[in-house]
Design an enzyme around this catalytic site. Structure first.
Site, mmCIF file in Angstrom:
data_model
loop_
_atom_site.group_PDB
_atom_site.id
_atom_site.type_symbol
_atom_site.label_atom_id
_atom_site.label_comp_id
_atom_site.label_asym_id
_atom_site.label_seq_id
_atom_site.Cartn_x
_atom_site.Cartn_y
_atom_site.Cartn_z
ATOM 1 N N SER A 124 -1.481 -3.387 -5.247
ATOM 2 C CA SER A 124 -2.700 -3.453 -4.447
ATOM 3 C C SER A 124 -3.496 -2.168 -4.597
ATOM 4 O O SER A 124 -2.929 -1.076 -4.746
ATOM 5 C CB SER A 124 -2.293 -3.635 -2.980
ATOM 6 N N TYR A 149 2.928 -1.029 4.775
ATOM 7 C CA TYR A 149 2.681 -2.009 3.703
ATOM 8 C C TYR A 149 2.305 -1.296 2.401
ATOM 9 O O TYR A 149 2.864 -1.572 1.332
ATOM 10 C CB TYR A 149 1.570 -2.987 4.117
ATOM 11 N N LYS A 153 4.286 -1.001 -1.454
ATOM 12 C CA LYS A 153 3.707 -1.276 -2.782
ATOM 13 C C LYS A 153 3.940 -0.090 -3.707
ATOM 14 O O LYS A 153 4.290 -0.240 -4.872
ATOM 15 C CB LYS A 153 2.212 -1.588 -2.667
#
Ligand code: NAD
Ligand code: WQD
Length: 337
Positions: A124, A149, A153
């Protein structure tokens, strides 16, 4: 070629499954349906007229993954499975670290056992954090992340780099998506958020269809031309084609590509495009900034164009048209079936 899509019943996975099947690739999906519906898989089959091999499987369950690999000769894996809600990751960090990291570790172990070394990972643009400059290229500084989050990643990117360092024969492709929006033009598959959407486009479509009363625009005092945040929205069908391009490109090592359009739109520009293209009014109010938002984020997608031969073809008008088409045809998402 047979490709395993972990999390393939989800938003981006289902669109990618369509592109793969239409290119003659066989698709195996392993998904625990924690954030998706089996109906998405059925609709992928209906769109393409082809069958998917589906496993209701938690991808952190190595025994289950061994069964998937034993029953299917897997040539490559696209790893979509994971949780993705930024706000929830702040409230429930362990849930995010466990799911996003354990699925990856189990997957890589079972790939190793089976001599499968080609993996495409859903990363992302969030790994760039608050950018110092835009457009963001793959060489732009990666930050530790403003939320759990984002950190998962980044950690997975590092795990994949070590996986490749230990076995130079493996091929790791890291795709850093910008803001995926829109839906398949058939209106049969699309984004199906649980509860009130966190993201802009599904929020707009739910206001448009009357499920939510109005859109709150988070911040109108950013240093941008109209004061609202700028993002690089990319049509999910273009994104799905980016996965095809990554699969078709063979390159050892770890290769990172931004998948975006290279063009930024402000929140107000997206709302205006939605109203103009679809002829629907979006009641809106200006609201305070949302914690963690950066003012401007858009990609340079030159590397994907130069190396993979991929560039986004669909416009903002296509994105808002297809998002609305999906919403009006499926006011309650897949839940209606
Ligand atoms: P999604 O939630 O629609 O799809 C993820 C899928 O993974 C779901 O079908 C879910 O049921 C499944 N899943 C979750 N945990 C699992 C587990 N332990 N075992 C098996 N299946 C599991 O999300 P999406 O938008 O399609 O995103 C796909 C990937 O792309 C995610 O890794 C996400 O972090 C990443 N990504 C998404 C965006 C975005 O804005 N949508 C942006 C950048 C990156
Ligand atoms: C876009 C813009 C909001 C909702 C997120 C994740 C990122 C990536 C993509 C996974 C922002 C504004 C939004 C609303 C608004 N996902 N907005 N009112 O935050 O750029 O990116 O999804 O990897 O990690 O953080 O996307 O769609 O939430 O917001 O004004 O009700 O719309 O403030 O400027 P974001 P978004």
């Amino acid at each position: 070629m047979r490709v395993l899509l972990t999390g393939g019943a989800g938003y981006i996975g289902s669109h990618t499954a369509v592109e793969l099947l239409q290119s003659g690739i066989e698709v195996v999906i392993a998904d625990d349906l924690s954030n998706s519906s089996l109906n998405a898989v059925k609709r992928v089959e209906a769109i393409t007229g082809k069958s998917v091999v589906f496993y209701l499987a938690d991808v952190s369950d190595t025994a289950m993954l061994r069964t998937v690999f034993r029953e299917n000769r897997i040539d490559a894996v696209i790893h979509f499975a994971g949780f993705k809600a930024v706000g929830e990751s702040v409230a429930k960090p362990l849930k995010y670290y466990r799911n996003n990291l354990c699925t990856t570790l189990s997957l890589l172990e079972v790939m190793n056992e089976n001599g499968c070394g080609k993996i495409v990972f859903s990363s992302s643009a969030t790994v760039y954090g608050d950018p110092d400059t835009v457009p963001l290229s793959e060489d732009s500084p990666v930050k530790s992340g403003t939320n759990p989050y984002a950190r998962t990643k980044r950690m997975i990117e590092q795990i994949l780099t070590d996986f490749n360092a230990a076995d130079k024969g493996t091929e790791v492709t890291i795709l850093r998506y910008f803001n995926p929006v829109g839906a398949h033009p058939s209106g049969m598959i699309g984004e199906n958020p649980n509860g009130v959407p966190n993201n802009l486009m599904p929020y707009i479509t739910q206001v448009a269809v009357g499920k939510l009363p109005k859109l709150s625009i988070f911040g109108s005092d950013y240093p941008t031309p109209d004061g609202t945040c700028i993002r690089d929205y990319v049509h999910v069908v273009d994104l799905a084609k980016g996965h095809m391009a990554a699969l078709n490109h063979s390159a050892p090592g770890v290769n990172i590509y931004n998948l975006g359009t290279g063009k930024g739109y402000s929140v107000l520009e997206v709302v205006d495009a939605f109203e103009r293209v679809n002829g629907v009014k979006i009641p809106r109010v200006m609201a305070p900034r949302r914690a963690g938002d950066v003012a401007v984020c858009y990609s340079s997608s030159e590397k994907a164009a130069a190396v993979l031969g991929w560039h986004a073809e669909l416009s903002m008008d296509d994105m808002v048209r297809d998002a609305w088409n999906w919403q009006i045809k499926n006011p309650d998402g897949y839940a209606a079936e």
